[in-house]
Motif scaffolding. Structure first.
Motif, PDB file in Angstrom:
ATOM      1  N   ASN A  58       0.962  -1.283  -0.014  1.00 54.47           N
ATOM      2  CA  ASN A  58      -0.203  -0.185  -0.197  1.00 54.47           C
ATOM      3  C   ASN A  58       0.758   1.270  -0.137  1.00 54.47           C
ATOM      4  O   ASN A  58       2.044   1.139   0.262  1.00 54.47           O
ATOM      5  CB  ASN A  58      -0.805  -0.028   1.195  1.00 54.47           C
ATOM      6  CG  ASN A  58      -2.007  -1.131   1.025  1.00 54.47           C
ATOM      7  OD1 ASN A  58      -2.113  -1.515   0.005  1.00 54.47           O
ATOM      8  ND2 ASN A  58      -2.528  -1.450   2.353  1.00 54.47           N
ATOM      9  N   SER A  59       0.394   2.406  -0.114  1.00 50.47           N
ATOM     10  CA  SER A  59       1.163   3.377  -0.299  1.00 50.47           C
ATOM     11  C   SER A  59       1.926   4.091   1.102  1.00 50.47           C
ATOM     12  O   SER A  59       2.973   4.569   1.096  1.00 50.47           O
ATOM     13  CB  SER A  59       0.160   4.748  -0.414  1.00 50.47           C
ATOM     14  OG  SER A  59      -0.703   5.048   0.729  1.00 50.47           O
ATOM     15  N   GLU A  60       1.402   3.399   2.250  1.00 52.40           N
ATOM     16  CA  GLU A  60       2.206   3.443   3.421  1.00 52.40           C
ATOM     17  C   GLU A  60       3.161   2.493   3.589  1.00 52.40           C
ATOM     18  O   GLU A  60       2.868   1.237   3.300  1.00 52.40           O
ATOM     19  CB  GLU A  60       1.423   3.506   4.625  1.00 52.40           C
ATOM     20  CG  GLU A  60       0.201   4.353   4.503  1.00 52.40           C
ATOM     21  CD  GLU A  60      -0.695   4.599   5.960  1.00 52.40           C
ATOM     22  OE1 GLU A  60      -0.267   4.210   7.046  1.00 52.40           O
ATOM     23  OE2 GLU A  60      -1.951   4.868   5.660  1.00 52.40           O
ATOM     24  N   SER A  61       4.423   2.773   4.117  1.00 49.41           N
ATOM     25  CA  SER A  61       5.383   1.720   4.318  1.00 49.41           C
ATOM     26  C   SER A  61       5.090   0.568   5.212  1.00 49.41           C
ATOM     27  O   SER A  61       4.300   0.966   6.293  1.00 49.41           O
ATOM     28  CB  SER A  61       6.764   2.534   4.891  1.00 49.41           C
ATOM     29  OG  SER A  61       7.738   1.426   5.083  1.00 49.41           O
ATOM     30  N   LEU A  62       5.437  -0.523   5.005  1.00 55.67           N
ATOM     31  CA  LEU A  62       5.126  -1.931   5.794  1.00 55.67           C
ATOM     32  C   LEU A  62       3.579  -2.060   5.932  1.00 55.67           C
ATOM     33  O   LEU A  62       3.257  -2.674   6.799  1.00 55.67           O
ATOM     34  CB  LEU A  62       5.704  -1.474   7.054  1.00 55.67           C
ATOM     35  CG  LEU A  62       7.174  -1.571   6.986  1.00 55.67           C
ATOM     36  CD1 LEU A  62       8.012  -1.480   8.390  1.00 55.67           C
ATOM     37  CD2 LEU A  62       8.139  -2.520   6.217  1.00 55.67           C
ATOM     38  N   ASN A  63       2.690  -1.830   4.858  1.00 52.48           N
ATOM     39  CA  ASN A  63       1.233  -2.297   4.844  1.00 52.48           C
ATOM     40  C   ASN A  63       1.150  -2.685   3.459  1.00 52.48           C
ATOM     41  O   ASN A  63       1.470  -2.568   2.239  1.00 52.48           O
ATOM     42  CB  ASN A  63       0.620  -1.034   4.706  1.00 52.48           C
ATOM     43  CG  ASN A  63       0.347  -0.192   6.096  1.00 52.48           C
ATOM     44  OD1 ASN A  63      -0.417  -0.779   6.873  1.00 52.48           O
ATOM     45  ND2 ASN A  63       1.456   0.641   6.346  1.00 52.48           N
ATOM     46  N   TRP A  64       0.531  -3.890   3.379  1.00 56.15           N
ATOM     47  CA  TRP A  64       0.265  -4.658   2.372  1.00 56.15           C
ATOM     48  C   TRP A  64      -1.185  -5.217   2.316  1.00 56.15           C
ATOM     49  O   TRP A  64      -1.824  -5.239   3.398  1.00 56.15           O
ATOM     50  CB  TRP A  64       1.387  -5.930   2.273  1.00 56.15           C
ATOM     51  CG  TRP A  64       2.751  -5.455   1.901  1.00 56.15           C
ATOM     52  CD1 TRP A  64       3.505  -5.461   0.744  1.00 56.15           C
ATOM     53  CD2 TRP A  64       3.838  -5.677   3.215  1.00 56.15           C
ATOM     54  NE1 TRP A  64       4.633  -5.091   1.160  1.00 56.15           N
ATOM     55  CE2 TRP A  64       4.864  -5.134   2.433  1.00 56.15           C
ATOM     56  CE3 TRP A  64       3.547  -5.564   4.532  1.00 56.15           C
ATOM     57  CZ2 TRP A  64       6.069  -4.995   3.318  1.00 56.15           C
ATOM     58  CZ3 TRP A  64       4.938  -5.469   5.279  1.00 56.15           C
ATOM     59  CH2 TRP A  64       5.873  -5.100   4.668  1.00 56.15           C
ATOM     60  N   LYS A  65      -1.402  -5.786   0.984  1.00 56.56           N
ATOM     61  CA  LYS A  65      -2.695  -6.455   1.078  1.00 56.56           C
ATOM     62  C   LYS A  65      -2.548  -7.458  -0.091  1.00 56.56           C
ATOM     63  O   LYS A  65      -1.629  -7.544  -1.021  1.00 56.56           O
ATOM     64  CB  LYS A  65      -3.892  -5.643   0.426  1.00 56.56           C
ATOM     65  CG  LYS A  65      -3.688  -4.981  -0.901  1.00 56.56           C
ATOM     66  CD  LYS A  65      -4.993  -4.010  -1.242  1.00 56.56           C
ATOM     67  CE  LYS A  65      -4.695  -3.454  -2.952  1.00 56.56           C
ATOM     68  NZ  LYS A  65      -5.867  -2.665  -3.161  1.00 56.56           N
ATOM     69  N   TRP A  66      -3.419  -8.691  -0.136  1.00 55.43           N
ATOM     70  CA  TRP A  66      -3.184  -9.590  -1.140  1.00 55.43           C
ATOM     71  C   TRP A  66      -4.548 -10.007  -1.405  1.00 55.43           C
ATOM     72  O   TRP A  66      -5.529 -10.090  -0.592  1.00 55.43           O
ATOM     73  CB  TRP A  66      -2.628 -10.791  -0.573  1.00 55.43           C
ATOM     74  CG  TRP A  66      -2.427 -12.165  -1.589  1.00 55.43           C
ATOM     75  CD1 TRP A  66      -2.333 -11.988  -2.927  1.00 55.43           C
ATOM     76  CD2 TRP A  66      -2.588 -13.347  -1.439  1.00 55.43           C
ATOM     77  NE1 TRP A  66      -2.269 -13.241  -3.481  1.00 55.43           N
ATOM     78  CE2 TRP A  66      -2.525 -14.129  -2.518  1.00 55.43           C
ATOM     79  CE3 TRP A  66      -3.142 -14.131  -0.206  1.00 55.43           C
ATOM     80  CZ2 TRP A  66      -2.717 -15.255  -2.916  1.00 55.43           C
ATOM     81  CZ3 TRP A  66      -3.273 -15.394  -0.270  1.00 55.43           C
ATOM     82  CH2 TRP A  66      -3.149 -16.208  -1.612  1.00 55.43           C
ATOM     83  N   ASN A  67      -4.950 -10.100  -2.882  1.00 51.85           N
ATOM     84  CA  ASN A  67      -6.352 -10.441  -3.169  1.00 51.85           C
ATOM     85  C   ASN A  67      -6.644 -11.574  -3.642  1.00 51.85           C
ATOM     86  O   ASN A  67      -7.895 -12.118  -3.941  1.00 51.85           O
ATOM     87  CB  ASN A  67      -6.930  -9.461  -4.551  1.00 51.85           C
ATOM     88  CG  ASN A  67      -5.784  -9.787  -5.578  1.00 51.85           C
ATOM     89  OD1 ASN A  67      -4.834 -10.669  -5.319  1.00 51.85           O
ATOM     90  ND2 ASN A  67      -5.762  -9.253  -6.732  1.00 51.85           N
ATOM     91  N   GLY A  68      -5.848 -12.635  -2.966  1.00 49.99           N
ATOM     92  CA  GLY A  68      -6.225 -14.294  -3.271  1.00 49.99           C
ATOM     93  C   GLY A  68      -5.849 -14.579  -4.688  1.00 49.99           C
ATOM     94  O   GLY A  68      -6.584 -15.739  -5.147  1.00 49.99           O
ATOM     95  N   LYS A  69      -5.117 -13.730  -5.515  1.00 44.73           N
ATOM     96  CA  LYS A  69      -4.885 -14.188  -6.827  1.00 44.73           C
ATOM     97  C   LYS A  69      -3.387 -14.531  -7.134  1.00 44.73           C
ATOM     98  O   LYS A  69      -2.510 -13.910  -6.309  1.00 44.73           O
ATOM     99  CB  LYS A  69      -5.313 -12.981  -7.837  1.00 44.73           C
ATOM    100  CG  LYS A  69      -6.569 -12.616  -7.762  1.00 44.73           C
ATOM    101  CD  LYS A  69      -7.168 -11.803  -8.792  1.00 44.73           C
ATOM    102  CE  LYS A  69      -8.456 -11.402  -8.738  1.00 44.73           C
ATOM    103  NZ  LYS A  69      -9.059 -10.346  -9.841  1.00 44.73           N
TER     104      LYS A  69
END
Length: 102
Positions: A58-69
């Motif tokens: 994500n735009s902030e450091s050390l933040n992520w996401k995963w959409n399961g793809k």
């Protein structure tokens, strides 16, 4: 005079828990807490050790996401997946599990 501070992972916070359903357009969000700012990649593997994809930072450091793809953009089957955090320098690595349902 100065002593280097070893890099430590203090916590991984899963904002909506570790279980999600990508088939319902859910994503998994997570934040890494460390004692120093550094660059991390998050690689996702299945339980057989097969590389699935990178998590999106994500735009902030050390933040992520995963959409399961997977890396080809296809939804992965339900199961347990390993989130592998590693610094760009290779100084430190850490693993967490996430569960894909539906």
């Amino acid at each position: 005079p100065f002593e280097s501070v070893p890099l430590l992972i203090q916590n991984v916070i899963f904002e909506n828990g570790k279980t999600f359903a990508p088939s319902l357009d859910e994503e998994i969000y997570f934040v890494l807490e460390t004692n120093r700012i550094t660059e991390f990649d998050v690689k996702i593997f299945d339980l057989d050790g097969k590389f699935i994809a990178y998590a999106d930072e994500n735009s902030e450091s050390l933040n992520w996401k995963w959409n399961g793809k997977n890396k080809n953009g296809n939804l992965v089957p339900f199961g347990i997946y390993i989130l592998y955090f590693i610094t760009d320098s290779g100084e430190l690595s850490h693993k967490e599990a996430g569960v894909v349902i539906k």
